[in-house]
Scaffold this motif. Structure first.
Motif, short mmCIF file in Angstrom:
data_model
loop_
_atom_site.label_atom_id
_atom_site.label_comp_id
_atom_site.label_asym_id
_atom_site.label_seq_id
_atom_site.Cartn_x
_atom_site.Cartn_y
_atom_site.Cartn_z
N GLY A 67 0.75 -1.32 0.02
CA GLY A 67 -0.08 0.00 -0.08
C GLY A 67 0.92 1.24 0.20
N ARG A 68 1.92 1.25 0.71
CA ARG A 68 2.67 2.43 0.76
C ARG A 68 3.35 2.70 -0.58
N LEU A 69 4.04 1.66 -1.03
CA LEU A 69 4.54 1.64 -2.41
C LEU A 69 3.34 2.15 -3.67
N VAL A 70 2.18 1.57 -3.46
CA VAL A 70 1.03 2.26 -4.36
C VAL A 70 0.90 3.54 -4.31
N VAL A 71 0.95 4.28 -3.22
CA VAL A 71 0.95 5.73 -2.92
C VAL A 71 1.89 6.42 -3.91
N ASP A 72 3.34 5.73 -3.81
CA ASP A 72 4.38 6.44 -4.50
C ASP A 72 4.22 6.39 -6.09
N LYS A 73 3.49 5.19 -6.48
CA LYS A 73 3.40 4.87 -7.90
C LYS A 73 2.13 5.76 -8.40
N LEU A 74 1.06 5.98 -7.61
CA LEU A 74 0.10 7.16 -7.99
C LEU A 74 0.54 8.19 -8.07
N LEU A 75 1.28 8.70 -7.23
CA LEU A 75 1.95 10.29 -7.39
C LEU A 75 2.78 10.28 -8.71
N LEU A 214 4.88 -12.76 -1.13
CA LEU A 214 5.53 -11.40 -1.51
C LEU A 214 6.84 -11.33 -1.04
N VAL A 215 7.96 -10.49 -1.52
CA VAL A 215 9.37 -10.68 -1.43
C VAL A 215 9.57 -9.10 -1.29
N SER A 216 10.59 -8.85 -0.11
CA SER A 216 10.99 -7.58 0.12
C SER A 216 12.23 -7.41 -0.61
N ALA A 217 12.28 -6.72 -1.78
CA ALA A 217 13.54 -6.52 -2.59
C ALA A 217 13.24 -5.50 -3.69
N PRO A 218 14.17 -4.99 -4.15
CA PRO A 218 13.96 -4.07 -5.42
C PRO A 218 13.22 -4.58 -6.45
N GLU A 219 12.23 -3.84 -6.99
CA GLU A 219 11.51 -4.35 -8.22
C GLU A 219 12.47 -5.06 -9.35
N THR A 220 11.69 -6.00 -9.87
CA THR A 220 12.34 -6.51 -11.01
C THR A 220 12.00 -5.92 -12.44
N GLY A 221 10.69 -5.49 -12.37
CA GLY A 221 9.94 -5.03 -13.75
C GLY A 221 9.69 -6.15 -14.63
N LEU A 222 9.61 -7.36 -13.97
CA LEU A 222 9.40 -8.56 -14.96
C LEU A 222 8.06 -9.27 -14.45
N SER A 223 7.30 -8.59 -13.73
CA SER A 223 5.98 -9.38 -13.17
C SER A 223 5.13 -9.16 -14.09
N ILE A 224 3.95 -9.88 -14.00
CA ILE A 224 2.90 -9.87 -14.86
C ILE A 224 1.52 -10.38 -14.07
N LEU A 225 0.31 -9.93 -14.54
CA LEU A 225 -0.81 -10.45 -14.14
C LEU A 225 -1.33 -11.39 -15.25
N ARG A 237 7.00 -6.60 -3.56
CA ARG A 237 6.07 -5.83 -3.36
C ARG A 237 5.98 -4.76 -4.13
N GLY A 238 7.22 -4.05 -4.63
CA GLY A 238 7.30 -2.94 -5.47
C GLY A 238 6.56 -3.09 -6.95
N ASP A 239 6.86 -4.44 -7.26
CA ASP A 239 6.24 -4.86 -8.64
C ASP A 239 4.77 -5.10 -8.58
N VAL A 240 4.23 -5.76 -7.56
CA VAL A 240 3.01 -5.44 -6.96
C VAL A 240 2.11 -4.29 -7.43
N ALA A 241 2.96 -3.19 -6.52
CA ALA A 241 2.29 -1.86 -6.61
C ALA A 241 2.41 -1.31 -8.04
N ASP A 242 3.17 -1.56 -8.62
CA ASP A 242 3.37 -1.08 -10.31
C ASP A 242 2.23 -1.60 -11.03
N LEU A 243 1.83 -3.17 -10.80
CA LEU A 243 0.86 -3.66 -11.36
C LEU A 243 -0.39 -3.13 -11.14
#
Length: 282
Positions: A67-75, A214-225, A237-243
């Motif tokens: 959720g915290r990372l979602v805030v950053d992505k939305l901004l 969920l993994v606490s590590a930098p985003e890979t940018g390779l996640s999918i839905l 977690r960062g990749d979840v927020a991005d998706l």
């Protein structure tokens, strides 16, 4: 937080970690041809259209984690954020960010949620965490999420993204039995929230996103839905927020239930090396 809840969360974390230890998870990325774009079996990953950006988005669960990372992505996407948070410290932290209105309150209280959401044109909830000892043992995974859903319906906020977990609803069989046994109570509560959204808010443009481990590590940018309800794996977690934020503005995600995994992270939960198709976000 009580000792019982701490022990429960510790057991949950251990079970998830064991479920997603290395083997592999393979994603078959199909290409879209002239006659294949409308088929969910042939979809590939893409980005949401910019013309579908929401101006003011309510976020429940924005204090930490996804959720915290979602805030950053939305901004970063150009949206303003209204974040419902419980602590004064988190409220100060978020309020210091340009574009964020942090409101102190408890998602377990319906009126608080409704008041905070008023004036928003979309809502994202990542609420979770188990029983709340202050609320007669009720689960925020259901009660908190249900409050967000109900408030959106009352206020006419028709765009809602609910973040739950693989193992909920139609994806129950994707979770290894040993993991499901440990997480069953949480997954049951999250599934109840999903069912409310699916069954009773038929006029709402909702999307359900179910992350894997969920993994606490930098985003890979390779996640999918994916719409594949048997998909299983891990995801940062960062990749979840991005998706989640990309799904919010996608034209294709209306009334979709999507699992979120990262094919670059090896997983013992998929020893057969089964493939799945990625979902397109446009």
């Amino acid at each position: 937080m009580s000792v019982i809840i701490r022990l429960f969360l510790a057991a949950t974390g251990m079970a998830v970690a064991l479920a997603f230890t290395p083997t592999s998870f393979i994603i078959n990325r199909a290409t879209i041809g002239p006659n294949r774009g409308s088929s969910s079996l042939c979809m590939v990953q893409g980005r949401g259209g910019g013309d579908n950006t929401y101006k003011r988005v309510f976020v429940a669960g924005g204090s930490r984690g996804v959720g915290r990372l979602v805030v950053d992505k939305l901004l970063a996407s150009g949206s303003d954020v209204v974040a419902l948070v419980r602590s004064e410290e988190t409220s100060r932290e978020l309020s210091a960010l340009g574009g964020v209105t942090a409101i102190r309150g408890d998602a377990m209280d319906y009126k608080t949620v409704e008041g905070a959401m008023d004036g928003c044109d979309a809502a994202i909830t990542t609420l979770g965490g188990g029983r709340d000892p202050r609320s007669d043992g009720k689960w925020v995974d259901y009660v908190g999420n249900n409050n967000v859903i109900e408030a959106a319906g009352v206020l006419g906020v028709t765009r809602v993204v609910l973040v739950t977990s693989i193992g909920c609803g139609s994806s129950k069989d994707a979770t290894p039995p040993s993991v499901y046994e440990v997480l069953e109570d949480v997954l049951t509560q999250k599934s109840k929230a999903e069912n409310v959204l699916i069954k009773y808010y038929t006029n709402m443009n909702w999307t359900i996103v179910r992350p894997g481990g969920l993994v606490s590590a930098p985003e890979t940018g390779l996640s999918i839905l994916t719409e594949d309800t048997t998909a299983i794996g891990s995801i940062h977690r960062g990749d979840v927020a991005d998706l989640v934020v990309r799904a919010l503005s996608s034209k294709n995600t209306e009334r979709k239930i999507l699992s979120a995994v990262d094919p670059s992270i090896a997983s013992s939960a998929n020893p057969a090396r089964r493939t799945t198709e990625a979902f397109v976000l446009v």
